[in-house]
Design a protein around this motif. Sequence first.
Motif, mmCIF file in Angstrom:
data_model
loop_
_atom_site.group_PDB
_atom_site.id
_atom_site.type_symbol
_atom_site.label_atom_id
_atom_site.label_comp_id
_atom_site.label_asym_id
_atom_site.label_seq_id
_atom_site.Cartn_x
_atom_site.Cartn_y
_atom_site.Cartn_z
ATOM 1 N N PHE A 283 0.840 -1.200 0.000
ATOM 2 C CA PHE A 283 0.000 0.000 0.000
ATOM 3 C C PHE A 283 0.876 1.252 0.000
ATOM 4 O O PHE A 283 0.606 2.221 -0.729
ATOM 5 C CB PHE A 283 -0.907 -0.038 1.223
ATOM 6 C CG PHE A 283 -1.970 1.017 1.288
ATOM 7 C CD1 PHE A 283 -2.892 1.181 0.270
ATOM 8 C CD2 PHE A 283 -2.079 1.842 2.404
ATOM 9 C CE1 PHE A 283 -3.899 2.141 0.344
ATOM 10 C CE2 PHE A 283 -3.072 2.806 2.490
ATOM 11 C CZ PHE A 283 -3.980 2.953 1.451
ATOM 12 N N ASP A 284 1.928 1.237 0.788
ATOM 13 C CA ASP A 284 2.870 2.354 0.846
ATOM 14 C C ASP A 284 3.524 2.577 -0.511
ATOM 15 O O ASP A 284 3.719 3.723 -0.937
ATOM 16 C CB ASP A 284 3.929 2.060 1.916
ATOM 17 C CG ASP A 284 4.880 3.215 2.144
ATOM 18 O OD1 ASP A 284 4.418 4.358 2.311
ATOM 19 O OD2 ASP A 284 6.115 2.975 2.167
ATOM 20 N N GLU A 285 3.848 1.489 -1.204
ATOM 21 C CA GLU A 285 4.452 1.617 -2.531
ATOM 22 C C GLU A 285 3.467 2.227 -3.526
ATOM 23 O O GLU A 285 3.858 3.010 -4.402
ATOM 24 C CB GLU A 285 4.925 0.249 -3.028
ATOM 25 C CG GLU A 285 6.147 -0.278 -2.294
ATOM 26 C CD GLU A 285 6.632 -1.603 -2.856
ATOM 27 O OE1 GLU A 285 6.310 -1.906 -4.027
ATOM 28 O OE2 GLU A 285 7.319 -2.338 -2.137
ATOM 29 N N ALA A 286 2.187 1.862 -3.404
ATOM 30 C CA ALA A 286 1.177 2.459 -4.273
ATOM 31 C C ALA A 286 1.050 3.957 -4.004
ATOM 32 O O ALA A 286 0.933 4.764 -4.940
ATOM 33 C CB ALA A 286 -0.171 1.762 -4.064
ATOM 34 N N ILE A 287 1.082 4.326 -2.737
ATOM 35 C CA ILE A 287 1.023 5.749 -2.374
ATOM 36 C C ILE A 287 2.245 6.480 -2.905
ATOM 37 O O ILE A 287 2.150 7.630 -3.358
ATOM 38 C CB ILE A 287 0.894 5.903 -0.849
ATOM 39 C CG1 ILE A 287 -0.447 5.339 -0.371
ATOM 40 C CG2 ILE A 287 1.035 7.367 -0.426
ATOM 41 C CD1 ILE A 287 -0.549 5.167 1.124
ATOM 42 N N ASP A 288 3.383 5.811 -2.892
ATOM 43 C CA ASP A 288 4.606 6.441 -3.380
ATOM 44 C C ASP A 288 4.506 6.787 -4.868
ATOM 45 O O ASP A 288 5.109 7.764 -5.323
ATOM 46 C CB ASP A 288 5.801 5.512 -3.140
ATOM 47 C CG ASP A 288 7.127 6.233 -3.303
ATOM 48 O OD1 ASP A 288 7.296 7.317 -2.717
ATOM 49 O OD2 ASP A 288 8.002 5.712 -4.029
ATOM 50 N N VAL A 289 3.730 6.010 -5.604
ATOM 51 C CA VAL A 289 3.485 6.337 -7.016
ATOM 52 C C VAL A 289 2.787 7.693 -7.109
ATOM 53 O O VAL A 289 3.142 8.540 -7.934
ATOM 54 C CB VAL A 289 2.632 5.245 -7.691
ATOM 55 C CG1 VAL A 289 2.259 5.665 -9.112
ATOM 56 C CG2 VAL A 289 3.383 3.911 -7.712
ATOM 57 N N ALA A 290 1.805 7.906 -6.233
ATOM 58 C CA ALA A 290 1.103 9.194 -6.201
ATOM 59 C C ALA A 290 2.022 10.309 -5.720
ATOM 60 O O ALA A 290 1.932 11.450 -6.204
ATOM 61 C CB ALA A 290 -0.131 9.103 -5.310
ATOM 62 N N VAL A 291 2.893 10.005 -4.774
ATOM 63 C CA VAL A 291 3.831 11.017 -4.272
ATOM 64 C C VAL A 291 4.778 11.460 -5.389
ATOM 65 O O VAL A 291 5.096 12.659 -5.501
ATOM 66 C CB VAL A 291 4.617 10.475 -3.061
ATOM 67 C CG1 VAL A 291 5.745 11.430 -2.671
ATOM 68 C CG2 VAL A 291 3.683 10.260 -1.870
#
Length: 447
Positions: A283-291
């Motif tokens: 989930f954190d990696e998916a958020i990092d895409v948005a970041v």
Amino acid sequence: MKRTLLLFILFVGIVSRVQAQQPKYIFYFIGDGMGYNALALTEACLASEAGDEVAFGSLGFTRFPVVGFATTWCANRRMTDSAAAGTALATGQKTSVGTIGMNADHTAPIYSLAVAAREQGMRSGVATSVSIDHATPASFFGHQPNRGMYREIGMDAPVTGLDLYAGAGFLSPEAPAGAADSRSVYEALDEAGYSICWGDAKLKGKRAVLVQDAAADASKLPLAIDRQPGDLSLPDMTRRSIDFLMRDGGAKNGFFLMVEGGQIDWTAHDNDAAALVQEVKDFDEAIDVAVNFYRRHPDETLIVITADHETGGLALGRGNLGYDTYFGLLAAQQCSKGVLRQAIEKTADWVEAKALLGERMGFGGPIELKPEEWTRLEKTYAEKPGRTADAAVDLLARRAGTGWTTGSHSATYVPVFALGASAELFNGRQDNTQIASVLRKLIEKRP
């Protein structure tokens, strides 16, 4: 009079600040079942990976500048489910347990932020690691009195008309015998102008559906701990969703994208701590895409992260260990409880099962077992092989220092994090409906 004037000045200041920071691109990340302790356990495991068995590491999104917490109660209970909580997060209104996109007594539909965004000329979509018709994503486009009405929810998708639906698949795409509408969900979507994209196929057209290959499990993506090369993942799905929504006017008019980490909840229901940690990291990696997208558009992007509820009543620390914890031991587990269960059920005898526990759980290697512990596992295997997986995962949890109070949901607060334009509006204590209401105002007050 002075107090009234001061409040008016403060109000004008807040309104001016919001207007000055209207987000053009809005990301709404929902970690299903993701309570505070899911984050704490993951960060403890990150520290252990770095060689520190005392402190905590840090996920990317827990370093966001705005941090709050939210209540999750629903219209008829203090403890919610994903349908009622998903509807609250999607629409800003409370509803009853099991309800998708309708008011509490099922007399009227209520509409989501994704629909509001589309009405404002923004592109809009939902992406999830579970089925598209599951409770949380369904709350952004469906209107049904019962979350189990999967076919009806699926048929709501082309009617609502979001630009993108992405997930594992649809649970009940085919029409039942004798149905007035004999079309499958996929046929209805195709007739509505959607391009159906399977697996790694390129997203085409102005409106699209992204799902796994037809032979894959339509209920969920493979868990992060079980993922194989070529499997569709939430980070990849997020990246492809952004690229798609930026097309056909999205770069100019903006977009709204909800991304759900749906299997944080599932691993917690299964009381599988090692698999939970990997889902949170994913989930954190998916958020990092948005970041990364935010870094290219820092003045126009808003990222909000929360959870619909906590699942499992996860505890960090167990009485059998006193004040000691060994969370790093969870890294010895190489597959989810479910995959382990299936593998053990296929073994011919205890010798083969014992070797499998060594390979998949580290038992007899990094996790030394006492003779009596092996004996209990062997007895469990003799009585019912599948339960050996449950016993093995629980044994590792006891060694690591994690515990669970339930296999269901809890009524605890959930975290809120925000980054970007107007992120400060999500600071502090709030209700889940307030998160959605603030987002709706930001969407509907666009210039």
